[in-house]
Scaffold this motif. Sequence first.
Motif, PDB file in Angstrom:
ATOM      1  N   ARG A 229     -81.548  -2.954 -19.020  1.00 20.63           N
ATOM      2  CA  ARG A 229     -81.061  -1.804 -19.850  1.00 20.63           C
ATOM      3  C   ARG A 229     -81.127  -0.256 -18.949  1.00 20.63           C
ATOM      4  O   ARG A 229     -80.450   0.473 -19.310  1.00 20.63           O
ATOM      5  N   VAL A 230     -82.280  -0.404 -18.242  1.00 23.73           N
ATOM      6  CA  VAL A 230     -82.496   0.779 -17.316  1.00 23.73           C
ATOM      7  C   VAL A 230     -81.262   0.978 -16.489  1.00 23.73           C
ATOM      8  O   VAL A 230     -80.680   2.028 -16.271  1.00 23.73           O
ATOM      9  N   LEU A 231     -80.814  -0.381 -15.644  1.00 22.50           N
ATOM     10  CA  LEU A 231     -79.766  -0.314 -14.880  1.00 22.50           C
ATOM     11  C   LEU A 231     -78.471   0.433 -15.507  1.00 22.50           C
ATOM     12  O   LEU A 231     -77.654   1.122 -15.014  1.00 22.50           O
ATOM     13  N   LYS A 232     -78.090  -0.096 -16.595  1.00 16.59           N
ATOM     14  CA  LYS A 232     -76.991   0.164 -17.459  1.00 16.59           C
ATOM     15  C   LYS A 232     -77.018   1.430 -18.043  1.00 16.59           C
ATOM     16  O   LYS A 232     -76.025   2.367 -17.829  1.00 16.59           O
ATOM     17  N   ASP A 233     -78.318   1.982 -18.538  1.00 16.14           N
ATOM     18  CA  ASP A 233     -78.502   3.335 -19.191  1.00 16.14           C
ATOM     19  C   ASP A 233     -78.219   4.523 -17.968  1.00 16.14           C
ATOM     20  O   ASP A 233     -77.616   5.596 -18.444  1.00 16.14           O
ATOM     21  N   ARG A 234     -78.590   3.848 -16.755  1.00 20.12           N
ATOM     22  CA  ARG A 234     -78.461   5.188 -15.676  1.00 20.12           C
ATOM     23  C   ARG A 234     -76.838   5.103 -15.030  1.00 20.12           C
ATOM     24  O   ARG A 234     -76.933   5.642 -13.870  1.00 20.12           O
ATOM     25  N   THR A 252     -81.629 -18.755 -20.133  1.00 19.21           N
ATOM     26  CA  THR A 252     -81.026 -18.593 -21.669  1.00 19.21           C
ATOM     27  C   THR A 252     -81.571 -16.997 -22.115  1.00 19.21           C
ATOM     28  O   THR A 252     -80.833 -16.563 -22.851  1.00 19.21           O
ATOM     29  N   GLU A 253     -82.886 -16.712 -21.650  1.00 24.15           N
ATOM     30  CA  GLU A 253     -83.105 -15.527 -22.200  1.00 24.15           C
ATOM     31  C   GLU A 253     -82.487 -14.174 -21.442  1.00 24.15           C
ATOM     32  O   GLU A 253     -82.549 -13.009 -22.177  1.00 24.15           O
ATOM     33  N   LEU A 254     -81.522 -14.579 -20.423  1.00 21.32           N
ATOM     34  CA  LEU A 254     -80.797 -13.439 -19.947  1.00 21.32           C
ATOM     35  C   LEU A 254     -79.313 -13.359 -20.323  1.00 21.32           C
ATOM     36  O   LEU A 254     -78.545 -12.767 -19.810  1.00 21.32           O
ATOM     37  N   VAL A 255     -79.032 -14.544 -21.009  1.00 16.10           N
ATOM     38  CA  VAL A 255     -77.493 -14.613 -21.707  1.00 16.10           C
ATOM     39  C   VAL A 255     -76.883 -13.614 -22.477  1.00 16.10           C
ATOM     40  O   VAL A 255     -77.945 -13.124 -23.308  1.00 16.10           O
ATOM     41  N   GLY A 256     -75.898 -13.292 -22.276  1.00 13.16           N
ATOM     42  CA  GLY A 256     -75.096 -12.473 -23.142  1.00 13.16           C
ATOM     43  C   GLY A 256     -74.311 -11.350 -22.615  1.00 13.16           C
ATOM     44  O   GLY A 256     -73.171 -10.958 -23.223  1.00 13.16           O
ATOM     45  N   ARG A 257     -74.705 -10.821 -21.714  1.00  9.08           N
ATOM     46  CA  ARG A 257     -73.893  -9.728 -20.955  1.00  9.08           C
ATOM     47  C   ARG A 257     -73.679 -10.000 -19.343  1.00  9.08           C
ATOM     48  O   ARG A 257     -73.783 -11.213 -18.873  1.00  9.08           O
ATOM     49  N   ASP A 258     -73.409  -8.779 -18.802  1.00  8.11           N
ATOM     50  CA  ASP A 258     -72.795  -9.091 -17.085  1.00  8.11           C
ATOM     51  C   ASP A 258     -74.254  -9.454 -16.407  1.00  8.11           C
ATOM     52  O   ASP A 258     -74.481  -8.523 -15.423  1.00  8.11           O
ATOM     53  N   VAL A 259     -74.998 -10.469 -16.762  1.00 11.70           N
ATOM     54  CA  VAL A 259     -76.152 -10.821 -15.648  1.00 11.70           C
ATOM     55  C   VAL A 259     -75.880 -12.240 -15.125  1.00 11.70           C
ATOM     56  O   VAL A 259     -75.228 -12.903 -16.034  1.00 11.70           O
ATOM     57  N   HIS A 260     -76.079 -12.308 -13.817  1.00  9.47           N
ATOM     58  CA  HIS A 260     -76.052 -13.459 -13.146  1.00  9.47           C
ATOM     59  C   HIS A 260     -77.337 -13.970 -12.793  1.00  9.47           C
ATOM     60  O   HIS A 260     -78.257 -13.099 -12.880  1.00  9.47           O
ATOM     61  N   VAL A 261     -77.508 -15.328 -12.777  1.00  4.86           N
ATOM     62  CA  VAL A 261     -78.983 -15.842 -12.738  1.00  4.86           C
ATOM     63  C   VAL A 261     -78.416 -16.949 -11.583  1.00  4.86           C
ATOM     64  O   VAL A 261     -77.708 -17.840 -11.662  1.00  4.86           O
ATOM     65  N   THR A 262     -79.581 -16.970 -10.522  1.00  4.92           N
ATOM     66  CA  THR A 262     -79.446 -18.106  -9.718  1.00  4.92           C
ATOM     67  C   THR A 262     -80.677 -18.844  -9.886  1.00  4.92           C
ATOM     68  O   THR A 262     -81.563 -18.781 -10.263  1.00  4.92           O
ATOM     69  N   THR A 263     -80.200 -20.334  -9.779  1.00  9.53           N
ATOM     70  CA  THR A 263     -81.420 -21.260 -10.024  1.00  9.53           C
ATOM     71  C   THR A 263     -80.768 -22.617  -9.147  1.00  9.53           C
ATOM     72  O   THR A 263     -79.759 -22.751  -8.924  1.00  9.53           O
ATOM     73  N   ASN A 264     -82.108 -23.295  -8.988  1.00 12.60           N
ATOM     74  CA  ASN A 264     -81.764 -24.689  -8.482  1.00 12.60           C
ATOM     75  C   ASN A 264     -80.897 -25.700  -9.117  1.00 12.60           C
ATOM     76  O   ASN A 264     -80.800 -25.363 -10.526  1.00 12.60           O
ATOM     77  N   TRP A 265     -80.106 -26.518  -8.613  1.00  9.08           N
ATOM     78  CA  TRP A 265     -79.347 -27.543  -9.342  1.00  9.08           C
ATOM     79  C   TRP A 265     -80.228 -28.223 -10.472  1.00  9.08           C
ATOM     80  O   TRP A 265     -79.712 -28.387 -11.674  1.00  9.08           O
ATOM     81  N   SER A 266     -81.366 -28.314 -10.272  1.00  8.33           N
ATOM     82  CA  SER A 266     -82.192 -29.179 -11.300  1.00  8.33           C
ATOM     83  C   SER A 266     -82.106 -28.443 -12.569  1.00  8.33           C
ATOM     84  O   SER A 266     -82.082 -29.226 -13.800  1.00  8.33           O
ATOM     85  N   THR A 267     -82.395 -27.060 -12.645  1.00  2.00           N
ATOM     86  CA  THR A 267     -82.044 -26.316 -13.885  1.00  2.00           C
ATOM     87  C   THR A 267     -80.845 -26.160 -14.570  1.00  2.00           C
ATOM     88  O   THR A 267     -80.505 -26.547 -15.660  1.00  2.00           O
ATOM     89  N   ILE A 268     -79.755 -26.157 -13.567  1.00  2.00           N
ATOM     90  CA  ILE A 268     -78.405 -26.230 -14.257  1.00  2.00           C
ATOM     91  C   ILE A 268     -78.220 -27.584 -14.641  1.00  2.00           C
ATOM     92  O   ILE A 268     -77.813 -27.648 -15.757  1.00  2.00           O
ATOM     93  N   GLU A 269     -78.658 -28.819 -14.271  1.00  8.34           N
ATOM     94  CA  GLU A 269     -78.719 -29.907 -14.939  1.00  8.34           C
ATOM     95  C   GLU A 269     -79.248 -30.031 -16.059  1.00  8.34           C
ATOM     96  O   GLU A 269     -78.888 -30.715 -17.050  1.00  8.34           O
ATOM     97  N   ASP A 270     -80.432 -29.576 -16.281  1.00  7.52           N
ATOM     98  CA  ASP A 270     -81.274 -29.533 -17.402  1.00  7.52           C
ATOM     99  C   ASP A 270     -80.384 -28.650 -18.466  1.00  7.52           C
ATOM    100  O   ASP A 270     -80.419 -29.024 -19.838  1.00  7.52           O
ATOM    101  N   LEU A 271     -79.914 -27.734 -18.320  1.00  8.43           N
ATOM    102  CA  LEU A 271     -79.324 -26.742 -19.254  1.00  8.43           C
ATOM    103  C   LEU A 271     -77.854 -27.452 -19.407  1.00  8.43           C
ATOM    104  O   LEU A 271     -77.566 -27.450 -20.823  1.00  8.43           O
ATOM    105  N   VAL A 272     -77.014 -28.226 -18.756  1.00  5.04           N
ATOM    106  CA  VAL A 272     -76.063 -29.043 -19.185  1.00  5.04           C
ATOM    107  C   VAL A 272     -76.508 -30.196 -20.118  1.00  5.04           C
ATOM    108  O   VAL A 272     -75.734 -30.492 -20.889  1.00  5.04           O
ATOM    109  N   SER A 273     -77.406 -30.738 -19.750  1.00  5.40           N
ATOM    110  CA  SER A 273     -77.772 -32.081 -20.536  1.00  5.40           C
ATOM    111  C   SER A 273     -78.317 -31.581 -21.774  1.00  5.40           C
ATOM    112  O   SER A 273     -78.103 -31.800 -22.955  1.00  5.40           O
ATOM    113  N   ALA A 274     -79.242 -30.241 -22.045  1.00  2.71           N
ATOM    114  CA  ALA A 274     -79.333 -29.728 -23.497  1.00  2.71           C
ATOM    115  C   ALA A 274     -78.441 -29.386 -24.140  1.00  2.71           C
ATOM    116  O   ALA A 274     -78.413 -29.538 -25.147  1.00  2.71           O
TER     117      ALA A 274
END
Length: 349
Positions: A229-234, A252-274
């Motif tokens: 929010r601070v980055l956007k407001d300014r 998932t807590e950062l989803v919704g707007r122009d935020v990118h998130v880097t993560t290991n494949w294991s988390t990507i795989e978990d999110l795909v499976s979920a």
Amino acid sequence: MAEGYFDRVNRETATRVWVNNPTGGDLQRAIDAGAVSGTTNPTYGSVLLRDEPEYIWPIIDEVVEQESDSYRAADTVYQRISRRFMEGFMPQWESSNGAWGFVTMQDDPRLDEDPVLIFEAALRHREVAPNYLAKIPVIESGMEAMRRLVSENIPMCATECFSVSQAVAMCETYEAAANATGNTPAFFITHITGVLDDDLGEWVAGNEIDVAPELLCMAGSIVARRQYRVLKDRGFRTVMLGGGTRGNHHFTELVGRDVHVTTNWSTIEDLVSADGPVVNRIDAVDSPADIAELRRKIPRFQQAYDDDGIAPSEFERYPALVRFRNKFIAGAVDMDEAIASKRAARAVA
């Protein structure tokens, strides 16, 4: 083929996922799942020594034969393994006209105090591939190096960022350099959510502080939402890049707007499976009572959350940053030891 979780994230939101330190197989799987860019850090060689030894050991062997200086040898290995990563994302970089398809590289963390060395490493590493993204630490030396990187129009990611004050200081540095030079290279600013949670959790446990576990596990995400929010407001010309994921919620807590998130494949795989629903959480309004409790009970949270929580001269001593950098140093040491062992084996032979 059925639409997957990241297909829906990419279609319904501006949120994007990047992949961190992948093996060759995990790189392709992440791209197939929807990753748009990638990150490496100084542990990348160590990760591949553990997870893909059949790939990296021949590279180390060739480099040791050609390079007698250990630092240059380690850097050459890093360039070689990063080039494969960059080649994997070149189609996305080309089709997007350089909007994504980036892959970051970061120099030896033991040299972080010298802005000249940070800058020289960026000049060296940008020769690896066109989709290179310089990764620089959010400390005073990194801020100084950033000014020179902007003058060279080198795209960059400011990393090791845990606090709103760090993010603001780095963005202000970028804006001043961009306005002075007229250059506006791509610029990402991290929030290393999971590592911040690790550090806060350890401090709370060590000091026997009474904080509900369900609130404590959200502390890093609360700071991340405020940073966004601070980055956007300014009006800063940057994209926030979440990182240090330790669980699905750090995406998932950062989803919704122009935020990118880097993560290991294991988390990507978990999110795909979920295969969960796509829910806008970046715009969630965190409870003022929860924020007040975290600020009152955990000084490190207050430092991370407040606009003026940490001064630039204090950035490099912030405990979560020290924790993160120590992991990087351990990774660099692992590569030093691998190179030394290969030299020793050659000497015996």
